[in-house]
Design a protein around this motif. Structure first.
Motif, PDB file in Angstrom:
ATOM      1  N   UNK A  29     -16.760 -49.719   9.895  1.00  0.00           N
ATOM      2  CA  UNK A  29     -15.981 -49.173   8.911  1.00  0.00           C
ATOM      3  C   UNK A  29     -14.458 -49.062   9.486  1.00  0.00           C
ATOM      4  N   UNK A  30     -13.460 -49.434   8.864  1.00  0.00           N
ATOM      5  CA  UNK A  30     -12.108 -49.492   9.101  1.00  0.00           C
ATOM      6  C   UNK A  30     -10.958 -48.713   8.267  1.00  0.00           C
ATOM      7  N   UNK A  31     -10.317 -48.060   8.822  1.00  0.00           N
ATOM      8  CA  UNK A  31      -9.204 -47.466   7.899  1.00  0.00           C
ATOM      9  C   UNK A  31      -7.910 -47.102   8.998  1.00  0.00           C
ATOM     10  N   UNK A  32      -7.013 -46.604   8.369  1.00  0.00           N
ATOM     11  CA  UNK A  32      -5.731 -46.515   9.208  1.00  0.00           C
ATOM     12  C   UNK A  32      -4.981 -45.316   8.533  1.00  0.00           C
ATOM     13  N   UNK A  33      -3.766 -45.084   9.398  1.00  0.00           N
ATOM     14  CA  UNK A  33      -3.034 -43.879   9.270  1.00  0.00           C
ATOM     15  C   UNK A  33      -1.642 -44.448   8.433  1.00  0.00           C
ATOM     16  N   UNK A  34      -1.852 -45.717   7.983  1.00  0.00           N
ATOM     17  CA  UNK A  34      -0.483 -46.412   7.377  1.00  0.00           C
ATOM     18  C   UNK A  34      -1.399 -47.464   6.507  1.00  0.00           C
ATOM     19  N   UNK A  35      -0.879 -47.685   5.219  1.00  0.00           N
ATOM     20  CA  UNK A  35      -1.455 -48.298   4.199  1.00  0.00           C
ATOM     21  C   UNK A  35      -0.212 -49.517   3.781  1.00  0.00           C
ATOM     22  N   UNK A  43      -1.299 -41.660   5.931  1.00  0.00           N
ATOM     23  CA  UNK A  43      -2.295 -41.454   5.036  1.00  0.00           C
ATOM     24  C   UNK A  43      -3.090 -40.726   5.667  1.00  0.00           C
ATOM     25  N   UNK A  44      -4.044 -39.961   4.950  1.00  0.00           N
ATOM     26  CA  UNK A  44      -5.322 -39.351   5.233  1.00  0.00           C
ATOM     27  C   UNK A  44      -6.456 -40.385   5.351  1.00  0.00           C
ATOM     28  N   UNK A  45      -6.816 -40.953   6.722  1.00  0.00           N
ATOM     29  CA  UNK A  45      -8.072 -41.839   6.549  1.00  0.00           C
ATOM     30  C   UNK A  45      -9.379 -41.402   6.038  1.00  0.00           C
ATOM     31  N   UNK A  46      -9.882 -42.318   5.674  1.00  0.00           N
ATOM     32  CA  UNK A  46     -11.477 -41.868   4.950  1.00  0.00           C
ATOM     33  C   UNK A  46     -12.235 -43.111   5.387  1.00  0.00           C
ATOM     34  N   UNK A  47     -13.714 -43.006   5.594  1.00  0.00           N
ATOM     35  CA  UNK A  47     -14.489 -43.959   5.756  1.00  0.00           C
ATOM     36  C   UNK A  47     -15.833 -43.849   4.672  1.00  0.00           C
ATOM     37  N   UNK A  48     -16.177 -44.764   4.037  1.00  0.00           N
ATOM     38  CA  UNK A  48     -17.190 -44.845   3.153  1.00  0.00           C
ATOM     39  C   UNK A  48     -18.567 -44.897   3.942  1.00  0.00           C
TER      40      UNK A  48
END
Length: 146
Positions: A29-35, A43-48
């Motif tokens: 699962x990947x997310x980032x602090x910048x979109x 941004x506030x990162x979230x992971x499904x």
């Protein structure tokens, strides 16, 4: 980091797990602090992490049904890109990422049917590691899973 893929390997769309390493199924699962839609704003990162009621199993060549739904991977690797703004150069640099390697049974025990999680919850489940620490952490968890 795990050398689980060869150069000629392609991802199997809709497979039950993202990676197969030894006898383990791993979900990434990947997310980032910048979109991409607003790169300079953090941004506030979230992971499904939802449970599934069915998955495609490429090794068996069939759909596998689950009743009740489950998280079918053995391990999750959460990847967080830390740089703001995200650029092509820093996204490609593993030093700009943090990683958490978590056994699925820990997610199930601590979070139950929760469908997503954030960084503070991740920090309560595991310590972040660097790119070079992923393999050791997967191997450590694998000792208890295999």
């Amino acid at each position: 980091a795990l050398n689980a893929l060869q150069y000629e390997d392609t991802r199997v769309e809709w497979d039950g797990v993202d990676l197969r390493y030894k006898d383990l199924g791993i979900e990434v699962k990947a997310s980032g602090r910048s979109q991409t839609w607003d790169p300079p704003t953090a941004t506030v990162p979230r992971f499904g992490i939802p449970k599934n009621n069915q998955v495609w199993d490429s090794e068996k060549g069939t759909v596998v049904l689950f009743d009740p739904p489950i998280r079918n991977a053995d391990i999750y690797i959460f990847c967080l890109h830390q740089s703001v703004p995200a650029t092509k150069a820093n996204v490609a640099d593993p030093d700009t990422w943090s990683f958490w390697v978590v056994a699925t049974h820990m997610i199930n025990e601590k979070l139950g049917d929760q469908k997503s999680l954030g960084v503070s919850t991740l920090n309560g489940l595991a310590d972040a590691v660097t790119w070079s620490g992923i393999t050791a952490e997967v191997e450590r968890l694998a000792e208890n899973l295999l």
